[in-house]
Design a protein around this motif. Structure first.
Motif, mmCIF file in Angstrom:
data_model
loop_
_atom_site.group_PDB
_atom_site.id
_atom_site.type_symbol
_atom_site.label_atom_id
_atom_site.label_comp_id
_atom_site.label_asym_id
_atom_site.label_seq_id
_atom_site.Cartn_x
_atom_site.Cartn_y
_atom_site.Cartn_z
ATOM 1 N N LYS A 72 0.828 -1.204 0.000
ATOM 2 C CA LYS A 72 0.000 0.000 0.000
ATOM 3 C C LYS A 72 0.864 1.256 0.000
ATOM 4 N N GLU A 73 1.938 1.242 0.797
ATOM 5 C CA GLU A 73 2.824 2.405 0.865
ATOM 6 C C GLU A 73 3.526 2.631 -0.471
ATOM 7 N N LYS A 74 3.939 1.560 -1.115
ATOM 8 C CA LYS A 74 4.573 1.678 -2.432
ATOM 9 C C LYS A 74 3.584 2.242 -3.447
ATOM 10 N N TYR A 75 2.412 1.651 -3.472
ATOM 11 C CA TYR A 75 1.396 2.064 -4.448
ATOM 12 C C TYR A 75 1.044 3.544 -4.273
ATOM 13 N N GLU A 76 0.792 3.936 -3.035
ATOM 14 C CA GLU A 76 0.373 5.322 -2.791
ATOM 15 C C GLU A 76 1.470 6.326 -3.090
ATOM 16 N N SER A 77 2.731 5.973 -2.812
ATOM 17 C CA SER A 77 3.836 6.899 -3.082
ATOM 18 C C SER A 77 3.984 7.141 -4.584
ATOM 19 N N ILE A 78 3.796 6.088 -5.383
ATOM 20 C CA ILE A 78 3.869 6.247 -6.842
ATOM 21 C C ILE A 78 2.638 6.976 -7.358
ATOM 22 N N TYR A 79 1.480 6.549 -6.909
ATOM 23 C CA TYR A 79 0.220 7.125 -7.392
ATOM 24 C C TYR A 79 0.153 8.629 -7.094
ATOM 25 N N ASN A 80 0.529 9.002 -5.884
ATOM 26 C CA ASN A 80 0.473 10.424 -5.511
ATOM 27 C C ASN A 80 1.444 11.251 -6.328
ATOM 28 N N ALA A 81 2.635 10.700 -6.572
ATOM 29 C CA ALA A 81 3.611 11.426 -7.386
ATOM 30 C C ALA A 81 3.112 11.580 -8.821
ATOM 31 N N LEU A 82 2.508 10.546 -9.346
ATOM 32 C CA LEU A 82 1.949 10.610 -10.699
ATOM 33 C C LEU A 82 0.792 11.602 -10.779
ATOM 34 N N SER A 83 -0.063 11.571 -9.767
ATOM 35 C CA SER A 83 -1.216 12.459 -9.748
ATOM 36 C C SER A 83 -0.783 13.926 -9.752
ATOM 37 N N LEU A 84 0.220 14.226 -8.932
ATOM 38 C CA LEU A 84 0.740 15.595 -8.888
ATOM 39 C C LEU A 84 1.383 15.976 -10.206
ATOM 40 N N TYR A 85 2.171 15.092 -10.783
ATOM 41 C CA TYR A 85 2.880 15.386 -12.032
ATOM 42 C C TYR A 85 1.897 15.595 -13.171
ATOM 43 N N CYS A 86 0.928 14.703 -13.283
ATOM 44 C CA CYS A 86 -0.022 14.782 -14.393
ATOM 45 C C CYS A 86 -0.930 16.008 -14.303
ATOM 46 N N SER A 87 -1.121 16.519 -13.093
ATOM 47 C CA SER A 87 -1.942 17.724 -12.939
ATOM 48 C C SER A 87 -1.200 18.974 -13.412
ATOM 49 N N GLU A 88 0.115 18.847 -13.579
ATOM 50 C CA GLU A 88 0.934 20.008 -13.969
ATOM 51 C C GLU A 88 1.550 19.869 -15.348
ATOM 52 N N HIS A 89 1.474 18.687 -15.946
ATOM 53 C CA HIS A 89 2.097 18.441 -17.239
ATOM 54 C C HIS A 89 1.132 17.719 -18.169
ATOM 55 N N HIS A 90 1.377 17.856 -19.470
ATOM 56 C CA HIS A 90 0.506 17.229 -20.463
ATOM 57 C C HIS A 90 1.142 16.000 -21.108
ATOM 58 N N SER A 91 2.361 15.674 -20.736
ATOM 59 C CA SER A 91 3.022 14.462 -21.237
ATOM 60 C C SER A 91 3.988 13.956 -20.177
ATOM 61 N N ILE A 92 4.365 12.681 -20.306
ATOM 62 C CA ILE A 92 5.275 12.107 -19.325
ATOM 63 C C ILE A 92 6.195 11.096 -20.007
ATOM 64 N N VAL A 93 7.484 11.215 -19.738
ATOM 65 C CA VAL A 93 8.458 10.200 -20.147
ATOM 66 C C VAL A 93 8.706 9.338 -18.917
ATOM 67 N N LEU A 94 8.255 8.085 -18.991
ATOM 68 C CA LEU A 94 8.196 7.264 -17.789
ATOM 69 C C LEU A 94 9.574 7.008 -17.189
ATOM 70 N N ASN A 95 10.569 6.755 -18.026
ATOM 71 C CA ASN A 95 11.915 6.521 -17.494
ATOM 72 C C ASN A 95 12.423 7.713 -16.702
ATOM 73 N N GLY A 96 12.238 8.902 -17.263
ATOM 74 C CA GLY A 96 12.671 10.110 -16.572
ATOM 75 C C GLY A 96 11.894 10.339 -15.289
ATOM 76 N N PHE A 97 10.602 10.069 -15.334
ATOM 77 C CA PHE A 97 9.774 10.223 -14.136
ATOM 78 C C PHE A 97 10.249 9.295 -13.028
ATOM 79 N N ILE A 98 10.530 8.045 -13.376
ATOM 80 C CA ILE A 98 10.988 7.070 -12.380
ATOM 81 C C ILE A 98 12.331 7.474 -11.796
ATOM 82 N N ASN A 99 13.220 7.975 -12.639
ATOM 83 C CA ASN A 99 14.565 8.328 -12.172
ATOM 84 C C ASN A 99 14.577 9.551 -11.261
ATOM 85 N N PHE A 100 13.674 10.493 -11.480
ATOM 86 C CA PHE A 100 13.791 11.779 -10.795
ATOM 87 C C PHE A 100 12.591 12.190 -9.942
ATOM 88 N N ARG A 101 11.492 11.444 -10.002
ATOM 89 C CA ARG A 101 10.278 11.901 -9.331
ATOM 90 C C ARG A 101 9.744 10.927 -8.274
#
Length: 247
Positions: A72-101
């Protein structure tokens, strides 16, 4: 694996983002987690050989799935980071997101790796301890024909061949064979057995249940051990201690 996703707006924006973040979260957990943990082990625990590192990696992956709180902690940490990122951006490069976000997610994986390494080292120490005692037992001459060990409610009672109780407190036995690995109240029972070195050890399970201590005795004394759960001794101690057997 590199993924480039373009986010487009539909009629239900909230639902769209929710499904998108859920899908990407599961994608990261399924496709990327193994590689991330492998890198953590390789970087932080470089002193393990390939076989040991693989064993720790497998335990990390198993724990990450089987432990509901960790998952649950893993899922929520990823989901919340994605939710915040997607609310501010219109595209995502998954490798870069994983490495830095995903700093919080990687902290969870650091914790999981540390926990599994500690468990691995404890287990390794345990089996090294078992091997030392097994070598000792096999290198010494037995001092008695056989001993009965009655195991009742996680407590040990030793009986000699005449079924008299053998005292196992520290006044009668030098505790030189005890290690940092604790067997609770059974420490002195183990020490007594290592002093007496019976040719045969009859273990009577009043509860009909083998726990860690019994398994440890079986590992140390190997073919000297016979386990019983329905003889006269078992039944007497079962009745006098009013215990229920475990199926």
């Amino acid at each position: 694996m590199t993924m480039l996703l373009f986010i487009t707006h539909g009629d239900n924006i909230s639902l769209f983002y929710k499904i998108l973040c859920d899908t990407l979260t599961k994608c990261i957990l399924f496709f990327y987690e193994k590689k991330i943990i492998k890198n953590i082990i390789s970087y932080n625990y470089f002193y393990f050989d390939n076989v040991e590192a693989k064993q720790i990696l497998d335990e990390c992956l198993d724990l990450g799935i089987s432990d509901k709180e960790i998952y649950k902690e893993k899922y929520e940490s990823i989901y919340n980071a994605l939710s915040l990122y997607c609310s501010e951006h219109h595209s995502i490069v998954l490798n870069g997101f994983i490495n830095f976000r995903l700093e919080n997610y990687k902290k969870v994986l650091d914790y999981v790796a540390d926990l599994c390494v500690n468990n691995f080292l404890i287990e390794k120490e345990y089996y090294e301890f078992i091997n030392i005692l097994r070598l000792y037992v096999n290198s010494k001459e037995s001092l008695t024909d056989y001993i009965h060990l009655v195991y009742v409610n996680n407590e040990s009672i030793l009986l000699d061949k005449n079924k008299n109780i053998i005292q196992t407190d520290d006044k009668l036995f030098d505790a030189k064979y005890l290690s940092d690995i604790s067997f609770s109240s059974n420490d002195y029972c183990l020490n007594a057995l290592l002093n007496l070195l019976p040719q045969k050890l009859y273990i009577h399970l009043a509860n009909n249940y083998e726990d860690e201590f019994i398994n440890t005795l079986k590992l140390i004394f190997e073919n000297r051990v016979t386990v019983c759960n329905d003889c006269d001794i078992c039944r007497i101690y079962r009745m006098t201690n009013n215990v229920a057997t475990k199926e």
